[in-house]
Scaffold this motif. Structure first.
Motif, PDB file in Angstrom:
ATOM      1  N   GLN A   1       0.612 -11.077   3.619  1.00 13.38           N
ATOM      2  CA  GLN A   1      -0.540 -11.944   3.375  1.00 13.38           C
ATOM      3  C   GLN A   1      -0.879 -11.918   1.888  1.00 13.38           C
ATOM      4  OE1 GLN A   1      -0.751  -9.175   5.392  1.00 13.38           O
ATOM      5  NE2 GLN A   1      -2.779  -8.289   5.343  1.00 13.38           N
ATOM      6  N   GLN A   2      -1.241 -13.060   1.380  1.00  5.76           N
ATOM      7  CA  GLN A   2      -1.505 -13.187  -0.047  1.00  5.76           C
ATOM      8  C   GLN A   2      -2.997 -13.061  -0.312  1.00  5.76           C
ATOM      9  OE1 GLN A   2       0.518 -16.500  -1.798  1.00  5.76           O
ATOM     10  NE2 GLN A   2       2.479 -15.851  -0.991  1.00  5.76           N
ATOM     11  N   VAL A   3      -3.332 -12.059  -1.120  1.00  8.04           N
ATOM     12  CA  VAL A   3      -4.725 -11.780  -1.458  1.00  8.04           C
ATOM     13  C   VAL A   3      -4.817 -11.455  -2.948  1.00  8.04           C
ATOM     14  CG1 VAL A   3      -5.275 -10.939   0.869  1.00  8.04           C
ATOM     15  CG2 VAL A   3      -4.499  -9.329  -0.867  1.00  8.04           C
ATOM     16  N   THR A   4      -6.026 -11.448  -3.480  1.00  9.51           N
ATOM     17  CA  THR A   4      -6.225 -11.082  -4.880  1.00  9.51           C
ATOM     18  C   THR A   4      -6.044  -9.575  -5.043  1.00  9.51           C
ATOM     19  OG1 THR A   4      -8.590 -10.664  -4.644  1.00  9.51           O
ATOM     20  CG2 THR A   4      -7.914 -12.947  -5.166  1.00  9.51           C
ATOM     21  N   TRP A   5      -5.962  -9.128  -6.298  1.00 13.51           N
ATOM     22  CA  TRP A   5      -5.804  -7.699  -6.574  1.00 13.51           C
ATOM     23  C   TRP A   5      -6.955  -6.901  -5.971  1.00 13.51           C
ATOM     24  CZ3 TRP A   5      -8.683  -3.949  -8.936  1.00 13.51           C
ATOM     25  CH2 TRP A   5      -8.027  -2.744  -9.193  1.00 13.51           C
ATOM     26  N   SER A   6      -8.190  -7.359  -6.164  1.00 13.48           N
ATOM     27  CA  SER A   6      -9.333  -6.592  -5.656  1.00 13.48           C
ATOM     28  C   SER A   6      -9.344  -6.561  -4.131  1.00 13.48           C
ATOM     29  CB  SER A   6     -10.658  -7.124  -6.209  1.00 13.48           C
ATOM     30  OG  SER A   6     -10.878  -8.443  -5.812  1.00 13.48           O
ATOM     31  N   GLU A   7      -8.929  -7.645  -3.481  1.00 16.27           N
ATOM     32  CA  GLU A   7      -8.846  -7.652  -2.019  1.00 16.27           C
ATOM     33  C   GLU A   7      -7.754  -6.699  -1.533  1.00 16.27           C
ATOM     34  OE1 GLU A   7     -10.276 -12.239  -1.142  1.00 16.27           O
ATOM     35  OE2 GLU A   7      -8.187 -11.838  -1.670  1.00 16.27           O
ATOM     36  N   ALA A   8      -6.613  -6.692  -2.223  1.00 20.49           N
ATOM     37  CA  ALA A   8      -5.522  -5.780  -1.855  1.00 20.49           C
ATOM     38  C   ALA A   8      -5.958  -4.333  -2.043  1.00 20.49           C
ATOM     39  CB  ALA A   8      -4.280  -6.076  -2.690  1.00 20.49           C
ATOM     40  N   ARG A   9      -6.600  -4.051  -3.154  1.00 18.95           N
ATOM     41  CA  ARG A   9      -7.090  -2.696  -3.420  1.00 18.95           C
ATOM     42  C   ARG A   9      -8.066  -2.261  -2.335  1.00 18.95           C
ATOM     43  NH1 ARG A   9     -11.460  -0.308  -6.107  1.00 18.95           N
ATOM     44  NH2 ARG A   9     -10.937   1.695  -7.043  1.00 18.95           N
ATOM     45  N   SER A  10      -9.004  -3.121  -1.984  1.00 19.15           N
ATOM     46  CA  SER A  10      -9.983  -2.801  -0.939  1.00 19.15           C
ATOM     47  C   SER A  10      -9.300  -2.561   0.400  1.00 19.15           C
ATOM     48  CB  SER A  10     -11.006  -3.930  -0.793  1.00 19.15           C
ATOM     49  OG  SER A  10     -11.805  -4.016  -1.935  1.00 19.15           O
ATOM     50  N   TYR A  11      -8.320  -3.400   0.728  1.00 22.62           N
ATOM     51  CA  TYR A  11      -7.601  -3.247   1.994  1.00 22.62           C
ATOM     52  C   TYR A  11      -6.901  -1.893   2.044  1.00 22.62           C
ATOM     53  CZ  TYR A  11      -4.543  -4.107   5.931  1.00 22.62           C
ATOM     54  OH  TYR A  11      -3.898  -4.004   7.138  1.00 22.62           O
ATOM     55  N   CYS A  12      -6.186  -1.556   0.970  1.00 20.42           N
ATOM     56  CA  CYS A  12      -5.475  -0.277   0.938  1.00 20.42           C
ATOM     57  C   CYS A  12      -6.453   0.892   1.041  1.00 20.42           C
ATOM     58  CB  CYS A  12      -4.636  -0.157  -0.329  1.00 20.42           C
ATOM     59  SG  CYS A  12      -3.228  -1.294  -0.409  1.00 20.42           S
ATOM     60  N   LEU A  13      -7.522   0.862   0.262  1.00 25.96           N
ATOM     61  CA  LEU A  13      -8.506   1.948   0.301  1.00 25.96           C
ATOM     62  C   LEU A  13      -9.129   2.088   1.684  1.00 25.96           C
ATOM     63  CD1 LEU A  13     -10.272   1.495  -3.159  1.00 25.96           C
ATOM     64  CD2 LEU A  13      -8.703   3.330  -2.472  1.00 25.96           C
ATOM     65  N   HIS A  14      -9.422   0.970   2.323  1.00 26.63           N
ATOM     66  CA  HIS A  14      -9.997   0.984   3.670  1.00 26.63           C
ATOM     67  C   HIS A  14      -9.037   1.623   4.675  1.00 26.63           C
ATOM     68  CE1 HIS A  14     -12.509  -0.307   7.007  1.00 26.63           C
ATOM     69  NE2 HIS A  14     -11.426  -0.789   7.593  1.00 26.63           N
ATOM     70  N   ASN A  15      -7.742   1.567   4.376  1.00 26.00           N
ATOM     71  CA  ASN A  15      -6.716   2.129   5.259  1.00 26.00           C
ATOM     72  C   ASN A  15      -6.152   3.445   4.718  1.00 26.00           C
ATOM     73  OD1 ASN A  15      -6.181   0.125   7.570  1.00 26.00           O
ATOM     74  ND2 ASN A  15      -6.437  -1.153   5.760  1.00 26.00           N
ATOM     75  N   ASN A  16      -6.988   4.186   3.987  1.00 28.08           N
ATOM     76  CA  ASN A  16      -6.635   5.522   3.478  1.00 28.08           C
ATOM     77  C   ASN A  16      -5.367   5.536   2.636  1.00 28.08           C
ATOM     78  OD1 ASN A  16      -8.868   6.738   4.814  1.00 28.08           O
ATOM     79  ND2 ASN A  16      -7.712   6.582   6.719  1.00 28.08           N
TER      80      ASN A  16
ATOM     81  N   CYS B   1       0.851  -1.188   0.000  1.00 26.41           N
ATOM     82  CA  CYS B   1       0.000   0.000   0.000  1.00 26.41           C
ATOM     83  C   CYS B   1       0.889   1.241   0.000  1.00 26.41           C
ATOM     84  CB  CYS B   1      -0.900   0.038   1.229  1.00 26.41           C
ATOM     85  SG  CYS B   1      -2.174  -1.233   1.257  1.00 26.41           S
ATOM     86  N   GLN B   2       0.416   2.284  -0.646  1.00 27.16           N
ATOM     87  CA  GLN B   2       1.145   3.547  -0.772  1.00 27.16           C
ATOM     88  C   GLN B   2       0.307   4.661  -0.151  1.00 27.16           C
ATOM     89  OE1 GLN B   2       2.423   4.278  -4.786  1.00 27.16           O
ATOM     90  NE2 GLN B   2       2.328   6.479  -4.538  1.00 27.16           N
ATOM     91  N   PHE B   3       0.941   5.454   0.726  1.00 27.34           N
ATOM     92  CA  PHE B   3       0.271   6.539   1.434  1.00 27.34           C
ATOM     93  C   PHE B   3       0.926   7.863   1.075  1.00 27.34           C
ATOM     94  CE2 PHE B   3       0.114   2.696   3.865  1.00 27.34           C
ATOM     95  CZ  PHE B   3      -1.116   2.673   4.484  1.00 27.34           C
ATOM     96  N   ASP B   4       0.144   8.913   0.875  1.00 29.92           N
ATOM     97  CA  ASP B   4       0.706  10.256   0.752  1.00 29.92           C
ATOM     98  C   ASP B   4       1.162  10.662   2.143  1.00 29.92           C
ATOM     99  OD1 ASP B   4      -0.064  10.348  -1.902  1.00 29.92           O
ATOM    100  OD2 ASP B   4      -1.973  11.307  -1.447  1.00 29.92           O
ATOM    101  N   ALA B   5       2.414  11.098   2.275  1.00 34.31           N
ATOM    102  CA  ALA B   5       2.904  11.432   3.612  1.00 34.31           C
ATOM    103  C   ALA B   5       4.193  12.223   3.553  1.00 34.31           C
ATOM    104  CB  ALA B   5       3.139  10.156   4.410  1.00 34.31           C
ATOM    105  N   ALA B   6       4.450  12.904   4.633  1.00 36.89           N
ATOM    106  CA  ALA B   6       5.745  13.544   4.822  1.00 36.89           C
ATOM    107  C   ALA B   6       6.613  12.584   5.628  1.00 36.89           C
ATOM    108  CB  ALA B   6       5.575  14.855   5.566  1.00 36.89           C
TER     109      ALA B   6
END
Length: 103
Positions: free
Chosen positions: A74-89, A46-51
């Motif tokens: 943890q190994q997940v599908t692309w859509s699961e990874a995308r959802s996880y990242c989005l859920h974590n801002n 996951c990639q976050f905008d940050a200083a």
């Protein structure tokens, strides 16, 4: 004035290899890309905008070019990874500079 053009080819031999694989995976052991079925379960970043520094934002993350990157084993599908990242801002990592590619 002489300029040298360098073209990076990160694809593994024989890649991209299928018209049915629409996701890309990075093999950090050898530094190459492969196209993958988006339903394959793989680790993700996951990639976050940050200083800088990132530690106060997300323990275990790495800073580069104005972003924090966090690797998840943890190994997940692309859509699961995308959802996880989005859920974590955040969003799935998209390295766009040489510094980001070294993370």
């Amino acid at each position: 004035n002489h300029q040298t053009v360098v073209r990076l080819n990160w694809w593994q031999d024989g890649q991209p290899g299928s018209l049915n694989e629409f996701c890309v995976a990075f093999d950090s052991r050898v530094g190459t890309l492969s196209d993958e079925d988006c339903n394959n379960a793989l680790p993700f970043i996951c990639q976050f905008d940050a200083a800088s520094p990132c530690e106060g934002i997300l323990p275990g993350s790495v800073y580069a070019s104005g972003y924090c990157f966090k690797y998840y084993s943890q190994q997940v599908t692309w859509s699961e990874a995308r959802s996880y990242c989005l859920h974590n801002n955040s969003h799935l990592a998209e390295p766009k500079t040489a510094e980001m590619e070294r993370v």
